[in-house]
Motif scaffolding. Structure first.
Motif, PDB file in Angstrom:
ATOM      1  N   ILE A 198      44.747  26.882  44.163  1.00  6.94           N
ATOM      2  CA  ILE A 198      46.011  27.399  44.700  1.00  6.94           C
ATOM      3  C   ILE A 198      46.929  27.777  43.551  1.00  6.94           C
ATOM      4  CG2 ILE A 198      48.022  26.870  46.146  1.00  6.94           C
ATOM      5  CD1 ILE A 198      45.343  26.984  47.667  1.00  6.94           C
ATOM      6  N   GLU A 199      47.405  29.023  43.561  1.00  9.65           N
ATOM      7  CA  GLU A 199      48.283  29.475  42.480  1.00  9.65           C
ATOM      8  C   GLU A 199      49.746  29.246  42.825  1.00  9.65           C
ATOM      9  OE1 GLU A 199      47.065  33.509  41.539  1.00  9.65           O
ATOM     10  OE2 GLU A 199      45.610  32.718  40.107  1.00  9.65           O
ATOM     11  N   ALA A 200      50.099  29.402  44.085  1.00  9.78           N
ATOM     12  CA  ALA A 200      51.503  29.238  44.488  1.00  9.78           C
ATOM     13  C   ALA A 200      51.587  29.111  45.995  1.00  9.78           C
ATOM     14  CB  ALA A 200      52.321  30.449  44.041  1.00  9.78           C
ATOM     15  N   ILE A 238      50.746  31.263  51.004  1.00  7.53           N
ATOM     16  CA  ILE A 238      50.009  30.400  50.074  1.00  7.53           C
ATOM     17  C   ILE A 238      49.006  31.297  49.363  1.00  7.53           C
ATOM     18  CG2 ILE A 238      48.439  28.416  49.832  1.00  7.53           C
ATOM     19  CD1 ILE A 238      49.657  27.301  52.445  1.00  7.53           C
ATOM     20  N   ASP A 239      49.092  31.336  48.025  1.00  4.89           N
ATOM     21  CA  ASP A 239      48.199  32.227  47.268  1.00  4.89           C
ATOM     22  C   ASP A 239      47.127  31.436  46.556  1.00  4.89           C
ATOM     23  OD1 ASP A 239      49.855  34.520  47.811  1.00  4.89           O
ATOM     24  OD2 ASP A 239      51.276  33.656  46.376  1.00  4.89           O
ATOM     25  N   PHE A 240      45.886  31.887  46.693  1.00  9.98           N
ATOM     26  CA  PHE A 240      44.820  31.265  45.918  1.00  9.98           C
ATOM     27  C   PHE A 240      44.248  32.262  44.936  1.00  9.98           C
ATOM     28  CE2 PHE A 240      41.576  33.132  48.665  1.00  9.98           C
ATOM     29  CZ  PHE A 240      42.158  33.127  49.930  1.00  9.98           C
ATOM     30  N   LYS A 241      43.581  31.736  43.918  1.00  7.06           N
ATOM     31  CA  LYS A 241      43.101  32.575  42.832  1.00  7.06           C
ATOM     32  C   LYS A 241      42.053  33.577  43.314  1.00  7.06           C
ATOM     33  CE  LYS A 241      41.404  32.749  38.235  1.00  7.06           C
ATOM     34  NZ  LYS A 241      40.391  32.340  37.323  1.00  7.06           N
ATOM     35  N   TYR A 242      42.126  34.754  42.766  1.00  6.16           N
ATOM     36  CA  TYR A 242      41.173  35.806  43.119  1.00  6.16           C
ATOM     37  C   TYR A 242      39.743  35.369  42.844  1.00  6.16           C
ATOM     38  CZ  TYR A 242      40.557  36.972  38.160  1.00  6.16           C
ATOM     39  OH  TYR A 242      40.249  36.921  36.827  1.00  6.16           O
ATOM     40  N   ASP A 243      38.827  36.019  43.515  1.00  5.76           N
ATOM     41  CA  ASP A 243      37.417  35.671  43.406  1.00  5.76           C
ATOM     42  C   ASP A 243      36.627  36.937  43.735  1.00  5.76           C
ATOM     43  OD1 ASP A 243      35.091  34.172  43.239  1.00  5.76           O
ATOM     44  OD2 ASP A 243      35.767  32.629  44.646  1.00  5.76           O
ATOM     45  N   VAL A 303      43.232  43.906  44.071  1.00  3.25           N
ATOM     46  CA  VAL A 303      41.820  44.219  43.826  1.00  3.25           C
ATOM     47  C   VAL A 303      41.582  44.742  42.412  1.00  3.25           C
ATOM     48  CG1 VAL A 303      41.314  44.700  46.261  1.00  3.25           C
ATOM     49  CG2 VAL A 303      42.022  46.580  44.771  1.00  3.25           C
ATOM     50  N   SER A 304      40.396  44.460  41.890  1.00  2.85           N
ATOM     51  CA  SER A 304      39.986  44.985  40.580  1.00  2.85           C
ATOM     52  C   SER A 304      38.468  45.003  40.479  1.00  2.85           C
ATOM     53  CB  SER A 304      40.565  44.118  39.450  1.00  2.85           C
ATOM     54  OG  SER A 304      40.046  42.803  39.517  1.00  2.85           O
ATOM     55  N   LEU A 305      37.968  45.787  39.533  1.00  3.26           N
ATOM     56  CA  LEU A 305      36.528  45.850  39.250  1.00  3.26           C
ATOM     57  C   LEU A 305      36.259  45.224  37.893  1.00  3.26           C
ATOM     58  CD1 LEU A 305      35.762  49.586  40.248  1.00  3.26           C
ATOM     59  CD2 LEU A 305      34.951  47.549  41.480  1.00  3.26           C
ATOM     60  N   GLY A 311      45.119  43.136  30.867  1.00  2.21           N
ATOM     61  CA  GLY A 311      43.960  42.342  30.478  1.00  2.21           C
ATOM     62  C   GLY A 311      43.184  42.002  31.744  1.00  2.21           C
ATOM     63  N   LEU A 312      42.690  40.775  31.853  1.00  4.08           N
ATOM     64  CA  LEU A 312      41.901  40.369  33.025  1.00  4.08           C
ATOM     65  C   LEU A 312      42.663  40.521  34.332  1.00  4.08           C
ATOM     66  CD1 LEU A 312      39.775  37.123  32.626  1.00  4.08           C
ATOM     67  CD2 LEU A 312      39.024  39.504  32.833  1.00  4.08           C
ATOM     68  N   GLY A 313      43.973  40.372  34.265  1.00  5.62           N
ATOM     69  CA  GLY A 313      44.807  40.424  35.480  1.00  5.62           C
ATOM     70  C   GLY A 313      45.162  41.835  35.944  1.00  5.62           C
ATOM     71  N   LEU A 316      45.185  46.463  41.280  1.00  8.11           N
ATOM     72  CA  LEU A 316      45.960  47.261  42.219  1.00  8.11           C
ATOM     73  C   LEU A 316      46.296  46.346  43.392  1.00  8.11           C
ATOM     74  CD1 LEU A 316      43.729  50.490  42.279  1.00  8.11           C
ATOM     75  CD2 LEU A 316      45.811  50.098  40.931  1.00  8.11           C
ATOM     76  N   GLU A 317      47.501  46.455  43.891  1.00 15.59           N
ATOM     77  CA  GLU A 317      47.896  45.652  45.049  1.00 15.59           C
ATOM     78  C   GLU A 317      48.063  46.587  46.250  1.00 15.59           C
ATOM     79  OE1 GLU A 317      51.952  44.188  45.213  1.00 15.59           O
ATOM     80  OE2 GLU A 317      51.313  42.360  46.232  1.00 15.59           O
ATOM     81  N   VAL A 318      47.156  46.460  47.216  1.00 16.28           N
ATOM     82  CA  VAL A 318      47.223  47.284  48.429  1.00 16.28           C
ATOM     83  C   VAL A 318      48.055  46.494  49.439  1.00 16.28           C
ATOM     84  CG1 VAL A 318      45.887  48.520  50.183  1.00 16.28           C
ATOM     85  CG2 VAL A 318      44.912  48.164  47.893  1.00 16.28           C
TER      86      VAL A 318
HETATM   87  P1  ADP Z   1      52.984  38.950  44.335  1.00 14.39           P
HETATM   88  O1  ADP Z   1      53.660  39.109  43.020  1.00 14.39           O
HETATM   89  O2  ADP Z   1      52.672  40.241  44.996  1.00 14.39           O
HETATM   90  O3  ADP Z   1      53.707  37.980  45.243  1.00 14.39           O
HETATM   91  P2  ADP Z   1      51.029  36.832  44.053  1.00 14.39           P
HETATM   92  O4  ADP Z   1      51.382  36.169  42.779  1.00 14.39           O
HETATM   93  O5  ADP Z   1      51.486  36.177  45.312  1.00 14.39           O
HETATM   94  O6  ADP Z   1      51.549  38.340  43.982  1.00 14.39           O
HETATM   95  O7  ADP Z   1      49.451  37.041  44.175  1.00 14.39           O
HETATM   96  C1  ADP Z   1      48.728  37.697  43.203  1.00 14.39           C
HETATM   97  C2  ADP Z   1      47.248  37.576  43.513  1.00 14.39           C
HETATM   98  O8  ADP Z   1      46.527  38.439  42.629  1.00 14.39           O
HETATM   99  C3  ADP Z   1      46.673  36.180  43.316  1.00 14.39           C
HETATM  100  O9  ADP Z   1      45.780  35.885  44.368  1.00 14.39           O
HETATM  101  C4  ADP Z   1      45.904  36.331  41.993  1.00 14.39           C
HETATM  102  O10 ADP Z   1      44.827  35.420  41.827  1.00 14.39           O
HETATM  103  C5  ADP Z   1      45.393  37.735  42.144  1.00 14.39           C
HETATM  104  N1  ADP Z   1      44.855  38.353  40.922  1.00 14.39           N
HETATM  105  C6  ADP Z   1      45.127  38.098  39.622  1.00 14.39           C
HETATM  106  N2  ADP Z   1      44.344  38.833  38.811  1.00 14.39           N
HETATM  107  C7  ADP Z   1      43.529  39.581  39.609  1.00 14.39           C
HETATM  108  C8  ADP Z   1      42.485  40.524  39.393  1.00 14.39           C
HETATM  109  N3  ADP Z   1      42.105  40.899  38.182  1.00 14.39           N
HETATM  110  N4  ADP Z   1      41.899  41.065  40.473  1.00 14.39           N
HETATM  111  C9  ADP Z   1      42.253  40.738  41.711  1.00 14.39           C
HETATM  112  N5  ADP Z   1      43.221  39.856  41.987  1.00 14.39           N
HETATM  113  C10 ADP Z   1      43.859  39.279  40.948  1.00 14.39           C
END
Ligand code: ADP
Ligand code: MG
Ligand code: MG
Ligand code: MG
Ligand code: MG
Length: 444
Positions: free
Chosen positions: A182-184, A196-201, A247-249, A327-329, A332-334
């Protein structure tokens, strides 16, 4: 690390698991399950568990109703709570035909099919970080949901306003026990609304997690005397619930294909093509990302939900945002997707749309920095900004004309989905709503 069949059998026995839920998702995003006792687990792990698919909506014709469940060994999980005495585990399954081919009506297998197309284009992984929002309503004395919200809090508010804080915290604890990172978690803008946000996968695991997430949120909320709903717009006049999809590739070596330190905004060509693909097809996949009558009550101006097809690297109002992290993060946010979507179908559509942009080297329009909601029609036209469909019916018409999105669903799913959604819209059209009575009864 993936467990082997033998390891799963051994763990199940050692841990005293009594029942195993073999889970899968139907076309409309509902989790279905067949529960088996421990004695049948070996058979299930050998892909020999047969079930009758004919009773599942959108699944099969009567004459071909026998189907097999193939458990995904990566999804083995023992539930930390025990209803009564029994200890229960679960495995998420792909659905197969008797002849050993993946069943075309299984949304999870279908997403695997689109992932194979991605791999053929040279990418290793499609990542999803979903932000599913939900509302907490009070339950009545019969345990039924009321229309009464649990609190009057607002964005990031603290207790005592945020009365649901304990409930949300319990949800986070349960999710962590199930292996979620859980990230936040925070109160959202509307009263009674949470995120509730969980880490991307990897997208397949992330979609599985969305399904598990919804079950956990609902069951823990109930323990607190609350009802959690992922309905997109339960209350008019306040924000609805979205499920932004980040989303990301990734490449084979684990680097992010959207990142290029030398590129414009430090984004790669691939990122721009993928973005262009999404913007090209988003109106046409809206029936999939926003599949209910109620979804279109959320996609209106004034409540932070997108309405216009545009993108921006800074501003939060457009449909696609490029968050600042690199970087890794890099992602695109749809922002149009809502939590009533079947995640496997919505992400298959998003992935196929993005890949269409990559294959055809599509270029996105210029980003929009102005507030789109303040533009008049002339200004929108000058920026070539179009709107999302205004109803499920309009969205279905757009879907029927998009070959890329249709191919992402496959023929079987497309046909069943569209037929069921037309029927849903017709049912809505044929009913007389509260609003009509209020507006016309005394007037006419
Ligand atoms: P917001 O700023 O829109 O509120 P959040 O912090 O709530 O965004 O959520 C961001 C989401 O993006 C988290 O689930 C995080 O793990 C995810 N994320 C981070 N890096 C990547 C990535 N490379 N690809 C896809 N999702 C990612
Ligand atoms: Mg968020
Ligand atoms: Mg955030
Ligand atoms: Mg949010
Ligand atoms: Mg977001």
């Amino acid at each position: 690390a993936t467990l082997t069949k033998e390891e799963i059998l051994r763990i199940a026995t050692e841990e005293g698991v009594n029942f195993i839920r073999l889970m899968f998702t139907d076309l409309f995003g509902t989790v279905k399950n067949v529960e088996i006792p421990l004695s049948q687990l070996g058979k299930a792990l050998n892909n020999q568990m047969m079930f009758d698919g004919s009773s599942i909506e959108g699944f099969a014709r009567i004459q071909e109703s026998d189907m097999y469940l193939h458990p995904d060994l990566n999804t083995w999980l023992i539930f930390p709570w025990t209803p009564g005495e029994a200890k229960i585990a679960r495995l998420i399954c792909d659905v197969y035909n008797v002849d050993g081919t993946p069943f075309a009506g299984d949304p999870r297998s279908n997403l695997r099919r689109v992932l194979d197309e991605m791999k053929a284009l040279g990418f290793a992984q499609f990542n999803l970080g979903p932000e599913a929002e939900f509302f907490l309503f009070k339950l009545d004395e019969n345990g039924l949901p009321t229309r009464e919200l649990n609190d009057n809090g607002g964005y990031f508010d603290f207790a005592p306003l945020d009365l649901a804080e304990n409930c949300r915290r319990d949800i986070v604890i349960e999710l962590e026990k199930l292996g979620f990172e859980i990230e936040a978690s925070h109160h959202e803008v509307a009263p009674g609304q949470h995120e509730i946000d969980f880490k991307y996968d990897d997208v397949l695991s992330a979609c599985d997690k969305i399904q598990t997430f919804k079950l956990v949120v609902k069951s823990i909320a109930r323990k607190h005397g609350l009802y959690a709903t992922f309905m997109p717009k339960p209350i008019a006049g306040i924000n609805g619930s979205g499920m932004h999809c980040n989303v990301s590739l990734f490449h084979e070596d684990g680097t992010n294909a959207f990142y290029n330190p030398e590129g414009e905004l430090q984004l790669s060509e691939t990122a721009y093509h993928f973005l262009a693909g999404i913007l090209t097809h988003v109106r046409n996949f809206t029936a999939v990302s926003n599949p209910t009558v109620n979804s279109y009550k959320r996609l209106v101006p004034g409540y932070e939900a997108p309405v216009y097809v545009a993108w921006s690297p800074s501003n939060r109002s457009p449909l696609v945002r490029v968050p600042a992290s690199r970087g890794l993060g890099t992602r695109l946010e749809v922002r149009s997707v809502d939590p009533s979507a079947n995640p496997y179908l919505a992400l298959a559509a998003i992935l196929a749309s993005g890949l269409d942009g990559v294959k055809n080297k599509l270029t996105p329009p210029a980003s929009v920095e102005e507030n789109i909601f303040e533009m008049n029609q002339e200004e929108l036209d000058a920026h070539h900004i179009t709107s999302l469909p205004g109803s499920l019916s309009e969205a279905l018409q757009l879907l029927e004309d998009d070959e890329v999105v249709k191919a992402a669903l496959g023929h079987h799913i497309f046909e069943k989905f569209v037929a069921a959604k037309h029927a849903e819209y017709d049912e809505y059209r044929l009913s007389v709503h509260e609003w009509e009575l209020r507006r016309y009864m005394s007037l006419l």
